[in-house]
Design a protein around this motif. Structure first.
Motif, PDB file in Angstrom:
ATOM      1  N   THR A 160      29.693  55.542  25.188  1.00  0.00           N
ATOM      2  CA  THR A 160      29.172  54.105  25.049  1.00  0.00           C
ATOM      3  C   THR A 160      29.751  53.290  24.167  1.00  0.00           C
ATOM      4  N   ARG A 161      29.751  51.991  24.314  1.00  0.00           N
ATOM      5  CA  ARG A 161      30.477  50.959  23.490  1.00  0.00           C
ATOM      6  C   ARG A 161      29.669  50.877  21.992  1.00  0.00           C
ATOM      7  N   ARG A 162      28.818  51.708  21.724  1.00  0.00           N
ATOM      8  CA  ARG A 162      28.233  51.201  20.613  1.00  0.00           C
ATOM      9  C   ARG A 162      28.691  52.531  19.577  1.00  0.00           C
ATOM     10  N   VAL A 163      29.824  52.147  18.905  1.00  0.00           N
ATOM     11  CA  VAL A 163      30.596  53.059  18.142  1.00  0.00           C
ATOM     12  C   VAL A 163      30.627  52.655  16.704  1.00  0.00           C
ATOM     13  N   GLU A 164      30.140  51.584  16.308  1.00  0.00           N
ATOM     14  CA  GLU A 164      30.088  51.355  14.898  1.00  0.00           C
ATOM     15  C   GLU A 164      29.744  52.303  13.945  1.00  0.00           C
ATOM     16  N   ARG A 165      28.615  53.107  14.056  1.00  0.00           N
ATOM     17  CA  ARG A 165      28.096  54.271  13.440  1.00  0.00           C
ATOM     18  C   ARG A 165      29.172  55.221  13.078  1.00  0.00           C
ATOM     19  N   PHE A 166      29.743  55.686  14.154  1.00  0.00           N
ATOM     20  CA  PHE A 166      31.015  56.599  14.248  1.00  0.00           C
ATOM     21  C   PHE A 166      32.066  55.974  13.330  1.00  0.00           C
ATOM     22  N   LEU A 167      32.385  54.951  13.356  1.00  0.00           N
ATOM     23  CA  LEU A 167      33.796  54.349  12.794  1.00  0.00           C
ATOM     24  C   LEU A 167      33.199  54.208  11.187  1.00  0.00           C
ATOM     25  N   LYS A 168      32.221  54.036  10.832  1.00  0.00           N
ATOM     26  CA  LYS A 168      31.692  54.065   9.373  1.00  0.00           C
ATOM     27  C   LYS A 168      31.762  55.487   9.115  1.00  0.00           C
ATOM     28  N   GLU A 169      31.260  56.178   9.739  1.00  0.00           N
ATOM     29  CA  GLU A 169      31.493  57.465   9.327  1.00  0.00           C
ATOM     30  C   GLU A 169      32.881  58.063   9.070  1.00  0.00           C
ATOM     31  N   LYS A 170      33.759  57.634   9.828  1.00  0.00           N
ATOM     32  CA  LYS A 170      35.291  57.910   9.917  1.00  0.00           C
ATOM     33  C   LYS A 170      35.864  56.841   8.871  1.00  0.00           C
ATOM     34  N   GLU A 171      35.490  56.219   8.191  1.00  0.00           N
ATOM     35  CA  GLU A 171      36.003  54.831   7.422  1.00  0.00           C
ATOM     36  C   GLU A 171      37.272  55.402   6.672  1.00  0.00           C
ATOM     37  N   ASP A 172      36.904  56.535   5.808  1.00  0.00           N
ATOM     38  CA  ASP A 172      37.970  57.018   4.887  1.00  0.00           C
ATOM     39  C   ASP A 172      39.315  57.577   5.752  1.00  0.00           C
ATOM     40  N   TRP A 173      39.100  58.097   6.737  1.00  0.00           N
ATOM     41  CA  TRP A 173      40.206  58.586   7.772  1.00  0.00           C
ATOM     42  C   TRP A 173      40.814  57.500   8.315  1.00  0.00           C
ATOM     43  N   ILE A 174      40.117  56.574   8.959  1.00  0.00           N
ATOM     44  CA  ILE A 174      40.691  55.386   9.430  1.00  0.00           C
ATOM     45  C   ILE A 174      41.698  54.636   8.404  1.00  0.00           C
ATOM     46  N   LEU A 175      40.936  54.292   7.307  1.00  0.00           N
ATOM     47  CA  LEU A 175      41.663  53.802   6.238  1.00  0.00           C
ATOM     48  C   LEU A 175      43.037  54.435   5.635  1.00  0.00           C
ATOM     49  N   SER A 176      42.864  55.455   5.505  1.00  0.00           N
ATOM     50  CA  SER A 176      43.989  56.660   5.308  1.00  0.00           C
ATOM     51  C   SER A 176      45.066  56.259   6.207  1.00  0.00           C
ATOM     52  N   LYS A 177      44.714  56.495   7.452  1.00  0.00           N
ATOM     53  CA  LYS A 177      45.566  56.198   8.495  1.00  0.00           C
ATOM     54  C   LYS A 177      46.409  54.766   8.424  1.00  0.00           C
ATOM     55  N   LEU A 178      45.715  53.618   8.293  1.00  0.00           N
ATOM     56  CA  LEU A 178      46.104  52.489   8.231  1.00  0.00           C
ATOM     57  C   LEU A 178      47.133  52.098   6.910  1.00  0.00           C
ATOM     58  N   GLU A 179      46.673  52.523   5.955  1.00  0.00           N
ATOM     59  CA  GLU A 179      47.362  52.829   4.661  1.00  0.00           C
ATOM     60  C   GLU A 179      48.866  53.233   4.903  1.00  0.00           C
ATOM     61  N   LYS A 180      48.848  54.332   5.562  1.00  0.00           N
ATOM     62  CA  LYS A 180      50.156  54.947   5.716  1.00  0.00           C
ATOM     63  C   LYS A 180      51.043  54.171   6.621  1.00  0.00           C
ATOM     64  N   ILE A 181      50.399  53.545   7.421  1.00  0.00           N
ATOM     65  CA  ILE A 181      51.166  52.687   8.460  1.00  0.00           C
ATOM     66  C   ILE A 181      51.573  51.413   7.713  1.00  0.00           C
ATOM     67  N   GLU A 182      50.796  50.934   6.830  1.00  0.00           N
ATOM     68  CA  GLU A 182      51.214  49.578   6.113  1.00  0.00           C
ATOM     69  C   GLU A 182      52.415  49.929   5.206  1.00  0.00           C
ATOM     70  N   ARG A 183      52.496  51.291   4.635  1.00  0.00           N
ATOM     71  CA  ARG A 183      53.794  51.692   3.868  1.00  0.00           C
ATOM     72  C   ARG A 183      54.803  51.760   4.765  1.00  0.00           C
ATOM     73  N   ALA A 184      54.676  52.405   5.915  1.00  0.00           N
ATOM     74  CA  ALA A 184      55.791  52.555   6.790  1.00  0.00           C
ATOM     75  C   ALA A 184      56.493  51.232   7.128  1.00  0.00           C
ATOM     76  N   LYS A 185      55.552  50.133   7.243  1.00  0.00           N
ATOM     77  CA  LYS A 185      56.082  48.793   7.771  1.00  0.00           C
ATOM     78  C   LYS A 185      56.743  48.256   6.434  1.00  0.00           C
ATOM     79  N   ASN A 186      56.618  48.628   5.265  1.00  0.00           N
ATOM     80  CA  ASN A 186      57.047  48.196   4.381  1.00  0.00           C
ATOM     81  C   ASN A 186      58.572  48.833   3.866  1.00  0.00           C
ATOM     82  N   LEU A 187      58.772  49.930   4.492  1.00  0.00           N
ATOM     83  CA  LEU A 187      60.155  50.608   4.081  1.00  0.00           C
ATOM     84  C   LEU A 187      61.217  49.825   4.582  1.00  0.00           C
ATOM     85  N   GLN A 188      62.196  49.784   3.679  1.00  0.00           N
ATOM     86  CA  GLN A 188      63.486  48.789   4.017  1.00  0.00           C
ATOM     87  C   GLN A 188      64.621  49.538   4.354  1.00  0.00           C
ATOM     88  N   GLY A 189      65.315  49.218   5.491  1.00  0.00           N
ATOM     89  CA  GLY A 189      66.605  49.971   5.788  1.00  0.00           C
ATOM     90  C   GLY A 189      66.430  50.601   7.105  1.00  0.00           C
TER      91      GLY A 189
END
Length: 219
Positions: free
Chosen positions: A39-68
């Motif tokens: 179903t397209r109603r996934v907001e509740r599921f995303l809220k439940e996975k909030e910490d996991w999602i934010l952790s993944k996105l933070e790791k990606i942001e750190r990778a984008k900031n690596l120089q060289g």
């Protein structure tokens, strides 16, 4: 594209509706959020996975900031369109020449590693390919051919050795059975740690501008 607020951060996501029993979530190496759901109603599921999602996105942001430029596990600076490593200068302006140079270097590095591991395991691969694989570090075909991702050259030597062991072991066991991991463990007792590190390096490589341009270029 829909978006959701996770801890004050607006995050866009894409939903693919399919006949599945469970909602599946995936964060691409570039930081895009994909959901497969009945179903397209996934907001509740995303809220439940909030910490996991934010952790993944933070790791990606750190990778984008690596120089060289990541090369054999180290990061080397750019200067005037060139990359200065410990023992060579790579010209970034000519991507075709750079890709050819990197392929030759990786092949020179891989061939003796493959031969050594194959001899230890009593097998013999047919051919070794170096490709710009978009979804994996390496693969082993049923015909006995080994394929390795060009981006492996970004990795520390110990992870390159692990990947070689992994693919050569598939010449004996084509699956990831207990027997397969026992073969790998003979050479890499810490294979679990290395598998985790490879996930981190995958994010790093796909957020590095030079590697990304090489891997997304024509075959």
């Amino acid at each position: 594209m829909p978006e959701i607020d996770l801890n004050g951060k607006k995050i866009q996501y894409e939903v693919s509706v399919r006949r599945v029993r469970y909602v599946r979530i995936y964060v691409s190496p570039e930081g895009k959020l994909y959901i497969v759901s009945p179903t397209r109603r996934v907001e509740r599921f995303l809220k439940e996975k909030e910490d996991w999602i934010l952790s993944k996105l933070e790791k990606i942001e750190r990778a984008k900031n690596l120089q060289g430029f990541p090369y054999l596990g180290k990061f080397y600076p750019f200067k005037n369109g060139k990359i200065f490593t410990d023992n060579k200068v790579l010209d970034v302006s000519d991507k075709r020449k750079l890709e050819k140079t990197l392929k030759n270097e990786l092949r020179t590095l891989l061939v003796p590693l493959v031969e050594e591991r194959a001899t230890s395991l009593g097998v013999k691969p047919k051919r070794i390919f170096i490709r710009k694989q978009r979804t994996r570090w390496g693969s082993c075909s049923p015909k006995g051919n080994l394929s390795f991702n060009l981006a492996m050259l970004a990795l520390p030597p110990e992870l390159i050795d692990y990947l070689v062991t992994h693919e050569v072991a598939h010449l004996i066991e084509m699956n990831h059975s207990k027997k397969f991991w026992t073969l790998v463990e003979e050479f890499h007792p810490d294979w679990r740690r290395k598998r985790k590190e490879l996930k981190d390096w995958w994010v790093i490589v796909h957020n590095n501008p030079v590697w990304r341009e090489i891997l997304e270029g024509g075959k």
